[in-house]
Motif scaffolding. Structure first.
Motif, PDB file in Angstrom:
ATOM      1  N   GLU B  75      52.304  12.474  49.110  1.00  0.00           N
ATOM      2  CA  GLU B  75      53.224  13.368  50.211  1.00  0.00           C
ATOM      3  C   GLU B  75      52.888  14.892  49.766  1.00  0.00           C
ATOM      4  N   GLN B  78      49.499  15.664  50.914  1.00  0.00           N
ATOM      5  CA  GLN B  78      49.449  15.845  52.157  1.00  0.00           C
ATOM      6  C   GLN B  78      50.006  17.207  52.900  1.00  0.00           C
ATOM      7  N   GLY B  82      47.877  19.234  55.515  1.00  0.00           N
ATOM      8  CA  GLY B  82      48.264  19.602  56.713  1.00  0.00           C
ATOM      9  C   GLY B  82      48.407  21.128  57.104  1.00  0.00           C
ATOM     10  N   TYR B  94      41.121  11.933  57.639  1.00  0.00           N
ATOM     11  CA  TYR B  94      41.714  10.698  57.563  1.00  0.00           C
ATOM     12  C   TYR B  94      41.968  10.462  55.920  1.00  0.00           C
ATOM     13  N   LYS B 121      54.963   8.292  57.771  1.00  0.00           N
ATOM     14  CA  LYS B 121      54.441   8.505  58.998  1.00  0.00           C
ATOM     15  C   LYS B 121      55.292   9.789  59.658  1.00  0.00           C
ATOM     16  N   THR B 123      55.780  12.565  58.773  1.00  0.00           N
ATOM     17  CA  THR B 123      55.171  13.888  58.376  1.00  0.00           C
ATOM     18  C   THR B 123      53.959  14.339  59.136  1.00  0.00           C
ATOM     19  N   THR B 124      53.542  12.959  59.845  1.00  0.00           N
ATOM     20  CA  THR B 124      52.467  13.684  60.867  1.00  0.00           C
ATOM     21  C   THR B 124      52.555  14.022  62.204  1.00  0.00           C
ATOM     22  N   ARG B 125      54.088  13.782  62.542  1.00  0.00           N
ATOM     23  CA  ARG B 125      54.557  13.890  63.941  1.00  0.00           C
ATOM     24  C   ARG B 125      53.927  15.312  64.732  1.00  0.00           C
ATOM     25  N   PHE B 127      51.156  16.472  64.491  1.00  0.00           N
ATOM     26  CA  PHE B 127      49.541  16.144  64.664  1.00  0.00           C
ATOM     27  C   PHE B 127      49.564  15.010  66.022  1.00  0.00           C
ATOM     28  N   ASP B 128      50.327  14.196  65.807  1.00  0.00           N
ATOM     29  CA  ASP B 128      50.400  13.129  66.986  1.00  0.00           C
ATOM     30  C   ASP B 128      50.771  13.690  68.077  1.00  0.00           C
ATOM     31  N   LEU B 140      45.016  14.284  62.131  1.00  0.00           N
ATOM     32  CA  LEU B 140      45.335  13.680  60.699  1.00  0.00           C
ATOM     33  C   LEU B 140      45.788  12.022  60.763  1.00  0.00           C
ATOM     34  N   LEU B 142      46.890   8.708  58.871  1.00  0.00           N
ATOM     35  CA  LEU B 142      47.026   8.123  57.744  1.00  0.00           C
ATOM     36  C   LEU B 142      46.862   6.436  57.811  1.00  0.00           C
TER      37      LEU B 142
END
Lengths: 443, 535
Positions: B75, B78, B82, B94, B121, B123-125, B127-128, B140, B142
């Motif tokens: 984390e 990451q 980010g 990746y 998961k 933490t990537t909101r 980027f999603d 990004l 995971l």
């Protein structure tokens, strides 16, 4: 990272600015950037120093590598090809370039830019120009304006955002009707043939048809312009001399003028050029005689646009072709032992799930291998298409109303006849039948 | 700007050189350490310093002892990832989090998922969302890589994999000799993005990293093989290994195994300096081909899927051909034999043929003939196949069979140069069988096709000598020494012909010339001594 290097002519009393052209696509291996090649050859003929940087998934490129390139080449203008899929990367590279030197002007062009709304400038802080007309002549105007020290004067064929943030749309700019007026990127040594596995040819531009999902007719005003056969032959001979055997014709309809195609094939045969060709055309533009000649001249694969096997759906697409005609063309090609690829789409207007399945069944029934370009894809709604302008008339509903202005509806829609879930389902069905897990070559 | 300045600018290849010397890192492997804050900060500093050198699309492998140990470190790293991605919209990363999963109950699995992965998961909101807006796969990603315990229950593992997959955390499995049995479970495979294979059963993080990298090297070699000009001597995709265990940075797996580090993670060197050293290391690298070969061979015995086995077979075959071109026949043979074990039957023909060639070059003619027999169905229409089979028989002294093969090769209309070589061999076979009249037929045909060559002239000279046609023998042998004035044996043969014709002086001169060029020709010495009247 590799790039193509063009040296400018020596002009005695003027310093001509450097132009960097970038084609970025992280989703496919780098290929010959034919459109940028034309622009480069044209700018080079006008005295500019040009580099082309084609970046694909197999091209090593890092921030620091790009930084070094910019710092050493010092371009005054950077032109980038823009596609729906690559906008994020175009914006990212533009940001990096501006962070290195804020004075560098950045232009975007290509399919995504031509009809992109000017309001997109608000979300494209590092883009100065959105090119809308023929790339060669539009970029030359910009390069000259920058060279003159007045980057926003005497421009045409584009929209621009001046240093103080004002946005202007300029008048249209006509490209040359005779394509031979553009210098050849091959004959002028724009491309590095030592790394070229396949040469991309563009012997004609434009399309006169009215398919509602396609951007090309609007972009080229429903006109088709051509290179002379002499010029095409000269390029092919040059390419063969450099040891490249595979030719990939990007013309939307290579056999648009059948007599021209016959002449080209006959001359390839007469010169005994021993080439292997990929080409695409409409199914109603081929005959048994043409197909025979194609085979003899070295055509290994021919791609036809089927789009849908449902006559009802086809009728609404404005393509004016029948499935019977497509089946006939496939049979003609297969009888000559030419590999066939079929472009198809799902999620089309008025297409129900059963219609989409019918398309898959048609491909199977006609013994076309489901791989490469025959892998079907969801229809994309791009800027400049009839569909993008009138999507509601086609009973299409957007799934995302908050997308950036530089992105078109693309695949984020569902239709009255097919839900988002059904679209995913048919996509899964195609993938399950695919021989290569659904990897397309041409998008 | 003066014209000379312009000229200079127009020719200097500055940009090309500079951009080529600095690599773009495609993979970074990080072996995480214990949960020590200051150590972790040092690691993050060095790692994030290298982000400006990562490729547009790159992979970061974070390898931890366990999920609880590794997650806080992952984390933290990451956060830097980010930040880098936010500032560089054209970059994609990746993040593969590799960790062991002990034998667990379904409830424990559920806890793992809820407590660790679900939070991860989240933490990537951003980027999603960005991916959704741009209609693309998020920049990004995971990607958990699960290293199951040897006693793992397939059902528990499947439960975890499905949960991860459902949360858009595409999972992979790392299997070794203790857990290969899991690869037989179709249900597990359907929930898995990728299977990594480990040789041995060590769960040491360093071994896991080596095996992960080996799989990448194998994938890279296989994809090169598909290209038209596969350059196997080129380095594999640029990678960096950071080990918090020993606090060092390594430039490639080979260097990692040999403990040849570039820098200290906690040292004062900047990323730029480390990358300069990296480039220097790249230039001095020599063992890339051997590394690829070692990796391919190490996978050959693993229970990899059939498709992968075939790929390894094809790779070993290709590496064998490289050895063959370099005249390293023992290695070539070894690769071909291994390749045969892995290749599908329908592709075995070329491997057997190459193996036959390898044995031929190594002088192992019986084995070569056996290999050629196996290649016959695929090659019986090729003249060179019959030629090489004939050559083995010729070398074994089996001239009659050799002649049959050579005749077959000639019937298949070889290229002119090869035709001449085959005819010479045929002539030599007949000469060896004392069929001198018959020898003249192919040799005269060879002469007609190719004109005079030393080999043709020598063989003809020999046949005519045996037929007692000394004039013709002298004519041909004379031609041979004209073409090659240093051919001692032809001078010796000339000596014998002159002797038989009664021209003793010329015969002596010829023998002397032969011995001057090569004093080891005993027959010439003996004949010379006889002619000079010595006992």
């Amino acid at each position: 990272m590799f790039f193509l290097d063009l040296r400018h002519k020596t002009f005695l009393f003027s310093i001509i600015v450097n132009v960097l052209l970038i084609e970025i696509n992280p989703f496919a291996p780098a290929s010959t950037p034919i459109s940028l090649g034309y622009i480069a050859a044209y700018l080079k003929s006008e005295g500019f120093t040009v580099k082309i940087l084609p970046v694909g998934q197999d091209t090593p490129m890092s921030c620091s590598g790009l930084h070094r390139l910019i710092a050493s080449f010092q371009p005054a203008l950077v032109g980038m090809s823009a596609y729906q899929r690559t906008m994020l990367y175009v914006i990212g590279i533009a940001g990096l370039i501006k962070s290195i030197d804020g004075n560098i002007k950045i232009a975007i062009g290509g399919p995504q830019a031509t009809f992109m709304p000017s309001a997109a400038f608000a979300e494209l802080p590092d883009i100065d120009y959105i090119c809308r007309s023929s790339g060669e002549v539009t970029l030359l105007r910009i390069a000259r304006a920058i060279d003159n020290g007045t980057p926003f004067s005497d421009l045409a064929g584009l929209s621009c955002k001046t240093t103080d943030g004002a946005v202007f749309d300029t008048a249209e700019l006509e490209g040359f009707a005779d394509l031979d007026s553009y210098p050849s990127p091959y004959l002028d040594g724009v491309f590095d043939h030592s790394r070229m596995r396949e040469a991309i040819m563009l012997t004609s531009r434009g399309c006169p048809h009215n398919c509602i999902y396609c951007y090309t007719p609007s972009a080229f005003k429903h006109r088709v312009s051509f290179h002379s056969i002499d010029r095409v032959m000269e390029e092919i001979k040059w390419i063969r001399k450099k040891g490249v055997r595979r030719l990939w014709f990007a013309d939307p309809n290579i056999s648009f003028k059948p007599s021209r195609s016959i002449e080209l094939l006959e001359r390839i045969l007469a010169e005994d050029l021993d080439v292997e060709m990929w080409l695409q055309t409409r199914a109603d533009l081929v005959t048994a005689a043409l197909m025979k000649k194609m085979r003899r001249a070295g055509v290994s694969t021919i791609a036809f646009g089927l789009e849908s096997a449902s006559e009802r759906v086809l009728e609404r697409l404005g393509k004016h072709i029948s499935t019977e005609k497509v089946a006939e063309a496939i049979s003609l090609a297969q009888s000559e032992d030419i590999e066939v690829e079929l472009f198809t789409m799902f999620g089309l207007p008025f297409e129900a799930f059963e219609d989409a399945v019918e398309t898959l069944e048609f491909v199977k029934k006609n013994n076309v291998k489901i791989m490469g370009n025959t892998n079907s894809q969801q229809m994309q709604i791009y800027f400049g298409t009839d569909l993008a302008r009138h999507y509601k008339d086609y009973n299409i509903g957007q799934l995302n109303n908050n997308r950036p202005a530089y992105i078109s509806i693309g695949s984020q829609y569902e239709t009255e006849h097919m839900s988002h879930e059904e679209i995913r389902k048919i996509q899964g069905l195609w993938r399950a039948h695919s021989l290569d897990r659904g990897r397309r070559i041409v998008s | 700007m003066g014209s000379s300045d312009r000229r200079k600018r127009a020719t200097e290849p500055v940009v090309r050189n500079n951009t080529m010397t600095k690599p773009a890192l495609q993979k970074i492997y990080v072996i995480l350490g214990k949960r020590d804050k200051s150590q972790l900060e040092g690691l993050c500093r060095t790692l994030s310093g290298h982000f400006s050198y990562v490729n547009m699309t790159s992979n970061l492998y974070l390898v931890a002892e366990s999920l609880p140990d590794g997650m806080p470190q992952v984390e933290r790293i990451q956060k830097d990832v980010g930040k880098f991605l936010e500032g560089n919209l054209f970059a994609r990363l990746y993040v593969h989090f590799v960790h062991r999963v002990p034998h667990m109950t379904m409830n424990e699995i559920d806890f793992y998922y809820q407590y660790y992965y679900k939070n991860w998961k989240r933490t990537t909101r951003a980027f999603d969302q960005e991916g959704y807006m741009h209609q693309e796969v998020p920049r990004l990603m995971l990607l958990p890589v699960i290293v199951p315990d040897a006693h793992a229950e397939p059902d528990s593992i499947k439960g975890l994999l499905d949960a991860l997959k459902g949360s858009f955390l595409p999972p992979s499995l790392y299997l070794d000799t203790a857990t290969f049995f899991l690869a037989q479970d179709e249900r597990l495979l359907s929930s898995t993005e990728k299977i990594y294979y480990g040789t041995g059963n060590s769960r040491e993080m360093t071994d896991i990293v080596c095996n992960l990298n080996h799989q990448d090297i194998l994938d890279d070699s296989s994809s090169r093989l598909e290209s038209e000009n596969p350059l196997m001597t080129d380095p594999c995709p640029a990678a960096l290994i950071l080990s918090a265990q020993d606090g060092a940075v390594y430039p490639c797996m080979d260097a990692f195994c040999k403990k040849n580090s570039l820098a200290d993670i906690h040292g004062k060197l900047s990323a730029d300096t480390i990358m300069d050293r990296y480039s220097e290391h790249g230039k001095s690298k020599r063992g890339c081909l051997a590394c690829r070969e070692r990796v391919a061979a190490s996978f050959a015995d693993l229970p990899v899927p059939e498709e992968t086995r075939h790929e390894i077979g094809a790779l070993l075959y290709h590496l064998g051909t490289l050895h063959q071109e370099a005249e390293e026949h023992a290695q070539a043979i070894s690769n071909y034999k291994k390749s045969l074990e892995l290749s599908p039957v329908e592709e075995a023909g070329p491997v057997y043929f190459r193996l036959g060639l390898g044995y031929t070059k190594a002088g192992r003619y019986d084995e070569a003939i056996e290999a050629f027999k196996m290649a016959e169905p695929a090659y019986h229409g090729q003249y060179y196949f019959h030629f090489y089979t004939g050559l083995c028989c010729f070398e074994k002294g089996d001239y009659r069979v050799a002649l049959e093969r050579f005749s077959k090769a000639v019937d298949l209309e070889p290229q002119l140069e090869d035709l001449v070589a085959i005819l010479i061999y045929m002539g030599t076979c007949h000469n060896s069988l004392c069929e001198y009249e018959e020898a003249l037929v192919p040799l005269e045909r060879a002469k007609k096709a190719a004109g005079h060559s030393k080999e043709i002239s020598s063989a003809l000279g020999f046949a005519y000598f045996k037929l007692k046609d000394y004039d013709r023998a002298i004519e041909n042998l004379g031609r041979a020494v004209e073409i090659d004035p240093y051919s001692a044996i032809d001078y010796a043969s000339l000596g014998s012909n002159y002797r038989e014709r009664g021209d003793v002086n010329t015969a002596i001169a010829m023998y002397e010339k032969a011995l001057a060029l090569d004093p080891s020709i005993t027959s010439a010495r003996e004949n010379l001594e006889k002619l000079k009247g010595k006992p």
